[in-house]
Design a protein around this motif. Structure first.
Motif: not given
Length: 410
Positions: A203-207, A225-233, A264-269
């Motif tokens: 996974q990546f921090d920046f795409i 976009i689904v594939h890009l989002a899933r590759a985000l950390a 941005r992809k939210p963190r688990p918390e």
């Protein structure tokens, strides 16, 4: 200009390009397609022979057509506002949350200027000794070869995009070469945005995927976009082109002003999950006091009803939590149970198929995608499907079609 070309040949050629690239029909350059076909006919081939080869998905001619229509416009630090945001907001936020490395992906990198720009940006801002890695991917192998060479002319350096970080050194009056330290943290590989990036890339921090999806059909864009989002950390940022989407992709939140097109992809918390359903309270029977001298009646407490099983959406969220924790085996187990218990739950079929694909088990992913296509095709296209994100049935149909068409071409 198409005079003299068999209409069936021309139509099939455009279909091959669309299936491989995801391009809209009006984004496929007619002149480029005709030029390739005329070159084949000029070699003495007859139209039926060329058409027969085009029926064989993944043929050399199909690759030649794709190569002819791809758009490779790129230069160093294009859209500098993205790199400034990464420098001023993205990297400091990642470091505050304990990042141990910085990883970037340039999706649709063409000849590599964007990839090297991102690598230079991360290197300039990373603390001393922190690992940095940037991957550039593209469909066009010749473009990737040019990227690996890392030598560029004046066209790759524009006044509209200032050199924000050290990225190259001057070779002569007209050419530059990528700095060794930037080249060291950068690699290139072929990949198609219509399929998930293999699991080995992590996974990546920046795409960065800018000015690529603008050529895609709506269904291909949604699948990519689904594939890009899933590759985000978790906590990672996705940057898209200026006019490529008008809302935040599913599962992501918008960052900065709308024109920035950063998500941005939210963190688990930061994620909120629906509460598990609870069993209704068991009523306590009211007893009339017994007369004295009589034995009190023996009360038999009613057996409480069993708690209902988690909903498919809740099980899906549990699987996503495990994926974000890196527990792929646990996520797989939850998704397998979900698909078994709720075979018509489209998000579960898609999630498990993508998990199989990222793990390299394409043979296991294909039946799931075929089932997804069948079930999604039975619903009205705009019918919203329940899941972590409410998405229309056409999204799932497009995702399955894009994956299955791509698999046939490989």
């Amino acid at each position: 200009m198409s005079a003299g070309l068999d209409p069936r040949l021309l139509a099939r050629a455009r279909e091959v390009v669309a299936d491989t690239t995801g391009f809209r029909d009006d984004a496929i350059a007619q002149e480029a397609v005709e030029r390739v076909l005329r070159a084949e006919l000029a070699r003495g081939r007859v139209p039926t022979e060329v058409l027969s080869e085009l029926q064989q998905l993944g043929s050399p001619l199909a690759y030649t057509l794709v190569r002819a229509v791809l758009v490779g416009e790129t230069y160093f630090f294009r859209q500098p506002e993205h790199f400034r945001y990464i420098t001023q907001e993205g990297i400091p936020t990642a470091l505050r949350h304990g990042a141990m490395h910085l990883r970037g992906w340039s999706a649709g990198c063409a000849t590599g200027e964007e990839t090297y720009s991102l690598a230079a940006c991360l290197l300039a801002c990373a603390p001393a000794g922190m690992p940095v890695e940037v991957v550039g991917t593209d469909l066009h192998e010749a473009s990737l070869e040019a990227a690996r060479r890392g030598t560029y002319g004046a066209w790759s350096r524009r006044e509209s995009a200032p050199a924000l970080h050290p990225v190259y050194e001057l070779l002569n009056g007209r050419q530059v070469s990528i700095l060794p330290e930037v080249r060291k943290v950068t690699r290139f590989a072929p990949a198609n945005l219509l399929a998930p990036l293999p699991e080995r890339y992590g996974q990546f921090d920046f795409i960065l995927c800018r000015n690529v999806l603008t050529y895609f059909s709506a269904s291909a864009r949604d699948a990519a976009i689904v594939h890009l989002a899933r590759a985000l950390a978790p906590g990672g940022l996705l940057f898209l082109g200026t006019v490529e989407v008008d809302r935040a992709p599913p599962g992501l939140t918008r960052e900065g002003p709308p024109e920035l097109q950063a998500f941005r992809k939210p963190r688990p918390e930061e994620r909120t999950f629906a509460q598990l359903p609870t069993a209704p309270p068991v009523p306590v029977p009211r007893m009339t006091p017994a007369p004295r001298r009589l034995s009190a009646p023996v009360l038999v407490s009613p057996t409480p009803p069993p708690s209902p099983p988690p909903s498919p959406a809740r099980m899906h969220l549990q699987a996503l939590e495990r994926i974000e924790e890196g527990n792929v085996a646990g996520a797989t187990a939850v998704l397998e149970l979900l698909v078994k218990q709720a075979p018509d739950y489209l998000p579960g079929l898609l999630e498990l198929a993508l998990l199989r694909e990222r793990a390299g088990s394409r043979d296991a992913a294909f039946p799931l995608m075929r089932a997804l296509r069948t079930r999604a095709g039975q619903l009205p296209p705009d019918a919203l499907v329940d899941g972590p994100e409410a998405l229309p049935a056409r999204f799932y149909l497009a995702s399955a079609d894009a994956y299955l068409n791509l698999g046939a071409l490989e």
